[in-house]
Design a protein around this motif. Structure first.
Motif, PDB file in Angstrom:
ATOM      1  N   GLU A 277       0.831  -1.203   0.000  1.00 37.93           N
ATOM      2  CA  GLU A 277       0.000   0.000   0.000  1.00 37.93           C
ATOM      3  C   GLU A 277       0.868   1.256   0.000  1.00 37.93           C
ATOM      4  O   GLU A 277       0.490   2.280  -0.580  1.00 37.93           O
ATOM      5  N   LYS A 281       0.456   4.398  -2.686  1.00 36.10           N
ATOM      6  CA  LYS A 281       0.290   5.812  -2.329  1.00 36.10           C
ATOM      7  C   LYS A 281       1.364   6.673  -2.981  1.00 36.10           C
ATOM      8  O   LYS A 281       1.098   7.782  -3.461  1.00 36.10           O
ATOM      9  N   GLU A 286      -2.119   9.973  -2.977  1.00 32.73           N
ATOM     10  CA  GLU A 286      -3.171   9.749  -1.979  1.00 32.73           C
ATOM     11  C   GLU A 286      -4.558  10.149  -2.446  1.00 32.73           C
ATOM     12  O   GLU A 286      -5.548   9.511  -2.058  1.00 32.73           O
ATOM     13  N   PHE A 290      -7.279   7.112  -1.730  1.00 34.19           N
ATOM     14  CA  PHE A 290      -8.362   7.157  -0.756  1.00 34.19           C
ATOM     15  C   PHE A 290      -9.753   7.175  -1.390  1.00 34.19           C
ATOM     16  O   PHE A 290     -10.755   7.220  -0.679  1.00 34.19           O
ATOM     17  N   ARG A 291      -9.810   7.117  -2.696  1.00 30.26           N
ATOM     18  CA  ARG A 291     -11.102   6.982  -3.378  1.00 30.26           C
ATOM     19  C   ARG A 291     -11.461   5.518  -3.641  1.00 30.26           C
ATOM     20  O   ARG A 291     -12.576   5.234  -4.061  1.00 30.26           O
TER      21      ARG A 291
END
Length: 368
Positions: A277, A281, A286, A290-291
């Motif tokens: 992860e 990112k 980000e 984060f969507r």
């Protein structure tokens, strides 16, 4: 004139056309062009005014691919062209937004817009996915549980946007096959776009839209037959393009220069070969990370998983052979030789290729 506008796949559009004996829009354009080229002039070079009969057609049909054959100016003046004829029923398949806007403006009460109804994931479909998962996708128990947990809220109607999942991990471990499997359970052909096939200069016009004659992601999504969408190798485009997906992932709407597509109830699966992860990112950023509603790791295949995949794939390829070919394989020692390679094989694509090459080699050597 009645205008029927249909947004969706070709099969659904054909179902709404009431008359099989229709005039194709391209044929009508060619006929119109020939008529306008046939201009008569008098001896002094002046155009002779001719009284033209308004031709009547019961049904005129424009398919989704037809608009690419038309000029930009023709698209802008499409309504003027249509009104030069006495048309009872005009069927338009996925027209650019500019055509729809003008037809709604001029026709009003006799302009009917219909969108394809896609199969939506429910609890029964989710149960079917769970039941078949272990046999269909081998060696990804943790990933399967995470996918089912995410899709449960979809099945319960708790999403007011698309469900967007990112699958990451090594190649050939089941990411793409999982997307295909979910689409199969819903009874729809998977919409798949491989982003690695597009270079940066192509990707810009493909994402944001260019000329109406050019292909675009929004146009392809409007034409899709499935509500399960796969963006394969989502990590390949330049990160500057990911902003184009913000509204799609947040609201299920993608707008380019020519088309608007709505995907509120869809399942969007993105795949990548990232290994953590943290890497996702760093590379994607980000804002897009984060969507995602779920970021799911697909593990490297264990030895037991490799052996199970080999058994399944070997039997599948063996069953596809003709009887004389099977006899050749039965008389060889190729199966034992293949399974001795277990420790050196890492993914399903490699396994499939090795088995295919080995079986073919044995058969060819026997024949020759």
């Amino acid at each position: 004139m009645k205008v029927f506008i249909y947004y969706g796949g070709l099969n659904g559009f054909r179902d709404i056309i009431s008359d099989d004996n229709y005039m194709h829009i391209i044929d009508l354009v060619i006929q119109d062009d020939e008529k306008r080229r046939n201009i008569k002039v008098d001896i002094e070079g002046r155009e002779i005014e001719q009284i033209e009969e308004t031709l009547h057609y019961e049904t005129v049909v424009a398919f989704s691919d037809d608009y690419a054959s038309l000029t930009e100016s023709f698209i802008e003046s499409f309504s003027n062209f249509a009104f030069r004829y006495n048309i009872d029923n005009l069927y338009l398949h996925n027209p650019p937004d500019s055509i729809t806007k003008r037809m709604k403006q001029y026709i009003k009460n006799d302009c009917y817009i219909q969108e394809q109804k896609y199969n939506i994931l429910g609890i029964e479909e989710l149960k079917a996915i769970k039941a078949g998962f272990p046999n269909k996708i081998i060696g990804q128990i943790i990933a399967q549980r995470q996918i089912l947990s995410t899709l449960y809220n979809v099945a319960k109607g708790r999403f007011d946007k698309p469900c967007v999942m990112l699958f990451y991990g090594n190649t050939g471990v089941g990411k793409t096959e999982t997307a295909k499997y979910i689409a199969d359970v819903l009874g729809q052909p998977l919409f798949r776009k491989q982003f690695s096939m597009l270079h940066s200069n192509e990707f810009g016009s493909y994402i944001f839209g260019g000329k109406h004659s050019q292909n675009s992601l929004a146009k392809e999504l409007v034409e899709r037959e499935s509500n399960v969408v796969l963006f394969d190798e989502f990590d390949k485009p330049n990160p500057v393009f990911y902003s184009a997906f913000y509204q799609l992932f947040d609201e299920g709407v993608l707008v380019d220069k020519n088309y608007t597509v709505k995907m509120k109830n869809s399942i969007i699966i993105c795949t990548s070969n990232f290994m953590s992860e943290k890497e996702i990112k760093e590379k994607l950023g980000e804002p897009i990370f984060f969507r995602f509603d779920a970021v799911i790791r697909f593990d490297s295949l264990s030895k037991d998983s490799v052996e199970e995949i080999m058994h399944v794939e070997y039997q599948k390829q063996y069953n596809a052979l003709e009887d004389d070919e099977k006899q050749i394989i039965d008389n060889s020692d190729i199966m034992n030789k293949l399974f001795s390679l277990t420790n050196s094989l890492k993914n399903a694509r490699q396994i499939k290729r090795i088995i295919k090459e080995a079986l073919s080699a044995v058969i060819i050597n026997n024949f020759l």
